[in-house]
Design an enzyme around this catalytic site. Structure first.
Site, mmCIF file in Angstrom:
data_model
loop_
_atom_site.group_PDB
_atom_site.id
_atom_site.type_symbol
_atom_site.label_atom_id
_atom_site.label_comp_id
_atom_site.label_asym_id
_atom_site.label_seq_id
_atom_site.Cartn_x
_atom_site.Cartn_y
_atom_site.Cartn_z
ATOM 1 N N LYS A 67 -75.271 -42.465 39.531
ATOM 2 C CA LYS A 67 -73.979 -42.524 38.828
ATOM 3 C C LYS A 67 -73.475 -43.965 38.749
ATOM 4 C CE LYS A 67 -73.806 -38.047 38.401
ATOM 5 N NZ LYS A 67 -74.052 -37.455 37.069
ATOM 6 N N ARG A 68 -74.390 -44.889 38.850
ATOM 7 C CA ARG A 68 -74.084 -46.322 38.772
ATOM 8 C C ARG A 68 -73.039 -46.724 39.816
ATOM 9 N NH1 ARG A 68 -78.102 -44.848 36.542
ATOM 10 N NH2 ARG A 68 -78.684 -45.394 34.403
ATOM 11 N N ALA A 113 -69.767 -49.124 38.789
ATOM 12 C CA ALA A 113 -69.200 -48.840 37.463
ATOM 13 C C ALA A 113 -67.730 -48.425 37.518
ATOM 14 C CB ALA A 113 -70.025 -47.752 36.778
ATOM 15 N N LEU A 155 -64.089 -46.573 38.619
ATOM 16 C CA LEU A 155 -63.596 -45.200 38.825
ATOM 17 C C LEU A 155 -64.604 -44.180 38.291
ATOM 18 C CD1 LEU A 155 -61.124 -43.219 39.374
ATOM 19 C CD2 LEU A 155 -60.531 -43.579 36.965
ATOM 20 N N LEU A 200 -65.277 -41.702 36.179
ATOM 21 C CA LEU A 200 -64.554 -41.226 34.993
ATOM 22 C C LEU A 200 -64.803 -39.746 34.741
ATOM 23 C CD1 LEU A 200 -65.401 -44.262 32.674
ATOM 24 C CD2 LEU A 200 -63.184 -43.784 33.737
ATOM 25 N N GLY A 207 -62.882 -50.540 38.535
ATOM 26 C CA GLY A 207 -62.726 -50.395 39.981
ATOM 27 C C GLY A 207 -63.846 -51.055 40.769
ATOM 28 N N GLU A 247 -62.522 -54.316 41.382
ATOM 29 C CA GLU A 247 -61.481 -54.210 42.420
ATOM 30 C C GLU A 247 -62.128 -54.161 43.803
ATOM 31 O OE1 GLU A 247 -59.463 -50.757 40.601
ATOM 32 O OE2 GLU A 247 -57.738 -52.075 40.324
ATOM 33 N N GLU A 289 -60.522 -51.097 31.363
ATOM 34 C CA GLU A 289 -59.461 -50.089 31.451
ATOM 35 C C GLU A 289 -58.754 -49.872 30.116
ATOM 36 O OE1 GLU A 289 -60.296 -52.001 33.912
ATOM 37 O OE2 GLU A 289 -59.972 -50.982 35.823
ATOM 38 N N ARG A 335 -60.593 -47.722 27.792
ATOM 39 C CA ARG A 335 -60.707 -46.329 28.254
ATOM 40 C C ARG A 335 -59.359 -45.612 28.231
ATOM 41 N NH1 ARG A 335 -65.997 -45.940 27.998
ATOM 42 N NH2 ARG A 335 -67.149 -47.170 29.508
ATOM 43 N N GLY A 365 -55.903 -49.383 39.112
ATOM 44 C CA GLY A 365 -55.152 -48.684 40.162
ATOM 45 C C GLY A 365 -55.638 -49.018 41.557
HETATM 46 C C1 1HE Z 1 -70.555 -42.749 35.563
HETATM 47 C C2 1HE Z 1 -69.804 -43.938 35.460
HETATM 48 C C3 1HE Z 1 -68.433 -43.873 35.790
HETATM 49 C C4 1HE Z 1 -71.819 -44.357 34.859
HETATM 50 N N1 1HE Z 1 -67.947 -42.694 36.183
HETATM 51 N N2 1HE Z 1 -70.009 -41.601 35.959
HETATM 52 N N3 1HE Z 1 -65.711 -47.820 34.278
HETATM 53 C C5 1HE Z 1 -66.305 -47.974 33.066
HETATM 54 O O1 1HE Z 1 -65.682 -47.871 32.030
HETATM 55 C C6 1HE Z 1 -67.793 -48.205 33.088
HETATM 56 C C7 1HE Z 1 -68.516 -46.931 32.720
HETATM 57 N N4 1HE Z 1 -69.967 -47.050 32.816
HETATM 58 C C8 1HE Z 1 -70.722 -47.758 31.905
HETATM 59 O O2 1HE Z 1 -70.212 -48.445 31.027
HETATM 60 C C9 1HE Z 1 -72.222 -47.670 32.044
HETATM 61 O O3 1HE Z 1 -72.525 -46.482 32.779
HETATM 62 C C10 1HE Z 1 -72.877 -48.872 32.774
HETATM 63 C C11 1HE Z 1 -72.844 -50.086 31.852
HETATM 64 C C12 1HE Z 1 -72.200 -49.187 34.102
HETATM 65 C C13 1HE Z 1 -74.351 -48.499 33.079
HETATM 66 O O4 1HE Z 1 -75.006 -48.126 31.884
HETATM 67 P P1 1HE Z 1 -76.387 -47.328 31.963
HETATM 68 O O5 1HE Z 1 -76.911 -47.199 30.561
HETATM 69 O O6 1HE Z 1 -77.283 -47.933 32.995
HETATM 70 O O7 1HE Z 1 -76.025 -45.865 32.568
HETATM 71 P P2 1HE Z 1 -75.335 -44.608 31.827
HETATM 72 O O8 1HE Z 1 -76.383 -43.881 31.060
HETATM 73 O O9 1HE Z 1 -74.100 -44.992 31.111
HETATM 74 O O10 1HE Z 1 -74.873 -43.733 33.075
HETATM 75 C C14 1HE Z 1 -75.832 -43.194 33.954
HETATM 76 C C15 1HE Z 1 -75.140 -42.091 34.730
HETATM 77 O O11 1HE Z 1 -74.076 -42.665 35.491
HETATM 78 C C16 1HE Z 1 -74.489 -41.059 33.826
HETATM 79 O O12 1HE Z 1 -74.498 -39.840 34.523
HETATM 80 P P3 1HE Z 1 -75.541 -38.661 34.116
HETATM 81 O O13 1HE Z 1 -75.224 -37.576 35.087
HETATM 82 O O14 1HE Z 1 -75.235 -38.326 32.684
HETATM 83 O O15 1HE Z 1 -76.909 -39.261 34.286
HETATM 84 C C17 1HE Z 1 -73.068 -41.559 33.719
HETATM 85 O O16 1HE Z 1 -72.144 -40.548 33.415
HETATM 86 C C18 1HE Z 1 -72.863 -42.056 35.132
HETATM 87 N N5 1HE Z 1 -71.785 -43.054 35.187
HETATM 88 N N6 1HE Z 1 -70.615 -44.919 35.029
HETATM 89 C C19 1HE Z 1 -68.719 -41.596 36.263
HETATM 90 N N7 1HE Z 1 -67.647 -44.950 35.788
HETATM 91 C C20 1HE Z 1 -58.421 -46.963 40.300
HETATM 92 S S1 1HE Z 1 -58.402 -47.119 38.648
HETATM 93 C C21 1HE Z 1 -59.884 -47.902 38.185
HETATM 94 C C22 1HE Z 1 -60.093 -47.732 36.719
HETATM 95 C C23 1HE Z 1 -61.491 -48.038 36.317
HETATM 96 O O17 1HE Z 1 -62.362 -48.273 37.099
HETATM 97 S S2 1HE Z 1 -61.779 -48.030 34.632
HETATM 98 C C24 1HE Z 1 -63.415 -48.558 34.465
HETATM 99 C C25 1HE Z 1 -64.360 -47.390 34.477
#
Ligand code: 1HE
Length: 265
Positions: free
Chosen positions: A31-32, A69, A71, A73, A118, A121, A141, A144, A149
């Site tokens: 889940k990265r 990656a 929070l 999501l 996060g 963070e 953020e 999205r 947070g």
């Molecule tokens: C996840 C998450 C996640 C991956 N929550 N499951 N963070 C983001 O906006 C970043 C979101 N993630 C990405 O942009 C990409 O996943 C990556 C660039 C980090 C990696 O890409 P990649 O191509 O290697 O992987 P993928 O195919 O996107 O994801 C692989 C799996 O990880 C997949 O799950 P699967 O069960 O379908 O295989 C994804 O769903 C899972 N995955 N990232 C949940 N973030 C306190 S407030 C804080 C607010 C924030 O942090 S906002 C920023 C959120």
């Protein structure tokens, strides 16, 4: 070491060697290394215990190709949280990250791939950040429909300044390599961030623990104080640290001309 024995970890791994160098691994690579609620609870447990378990330095690393990656999501979406639920969740993030920043044990983050949302963070709660050529930093953020947070408004703004942080959040701007160093997101840019982080951890662990405690909690606390109170707190802390037995031995070595001199190589 006993303090670490009964820890039940699903999303992290923890090892500590005989020198007190602990390695905390984010172990949700599939889940990265996204931070679900359970991982945050494990971070609280681990970083509450490490300072009392004799850790002298910590390397925070990740399985897989991305550091973190942010929070979880998918969990956030499926839980359909109410405002008060998410507020309480954020308070748990703060609990974890404050334990890291104020725990008094040097934490060196070995970064790679995505350090986003996060994940940034989390990284900014470490005391030193080491990046490799593939590391990139972002706050997606805004894109999205979210807001930070887990302390970014404090720690990321502290690292890069308010204007850069706002730009990152509004536009999704990504920083990497030399530019990431220049703006303050990381202090080292190397070929292998884990090797360098371990080297830095070993260097820091050679300092007396009381000095490291002051460095890795006192500076953060003092930044939160008025200049007047900070100068008072600094004096009190220096009174304790600068008269410890370990510093006496080191000062004696300097006076005897056996202690190391401060010179560039
Ligand atoms: C996840 C998450 C996640 C991956 N929550 N499951 N963070 C983001 O906006 C970043 C979101 N993630 C990405 O942009 C990409 O996943 C990556 C660039 C980090 C990696 O890409 P990649 O191509 O290697 O992987 P993928 O195919 O996107 O994801 C692989 C799996 O990880 C997949 O799950 P699967 O069960 O379908 O295989 C994804 O769903 C899972 N995955 N990232 C949940 N973030 C306190 S407030 C804080 C607010 C924030 O942090 S906002 C920023 C959120």
């Amino acid at each position: 070491m006993d303090l670490l024995k009964d820890l039940a970890l699903e999303n992290l791994r923890l090892e500590m060697d005989e020198d007190g160098i602990a390695v905390v691994t984010l172990a949700r690579a599939a889940k990265r290394n996204a931070l679900n609620a359970e991982t945050v609870e494990e971070l609280i447990e681990v970083f509450s215990r490490l300072p009392r378990a004799g850790a002298r330095a910590v390397v925070l690393r990740a399985d897989g190709t991305h550091f973190c990656a942010g929070l979880d999501l998918v969990e956030h979406h499926s839980e359909q949280r109410r405002p008060e639920d998410f507020m309480h969740l954020c308070l748990r993030w703060h609990e974890a990250f404050n334990k890291m920043e104020y725990g008094g044990v040097p934490i060196i983050a070995a970064l790679k791939g995505a350090v986003v949302g996060g994940g940034l963070e989390l990284a900014s709660s470490a005391h030193v950040r080491v990046a490799d050529q593939g590391t990139y930093f972002a706050l997606p953020e805004g894109q999205r429909g979210l807001f930070t947070g887990g302390g970014a408004t404090i720690r990321v703004a502290d690292l890069v300044g308010k204007a850069r942080m706002i730009d990152m959040m509004l536009t999704g701007r990504i920083y990497q390599r030399d530019e990431a160093v220049q703006v303050g997101l990381c202090q080292y840019l190397v070929e292998d961030s884990e090797v360098k982080a371990m080297e830095l951890a070993r260097t820091a662990a050679a300092n007396p623990p009381l000095s490291n405690f002051a460095i890795c909690s006192g500076i953060s606390h003092m930044q939160n104080m008025s200049a007047l109170d900070a100068s008072y707190a600094e004096s009190v802390l220096a009174g304790i640290v600068n008269t410890q037995a370990a510093s006496n031995e080191r000062l004696e070595a300097f006076a005897n001309k056996t202690g190391a001199r401060v010179r560039p190589e």
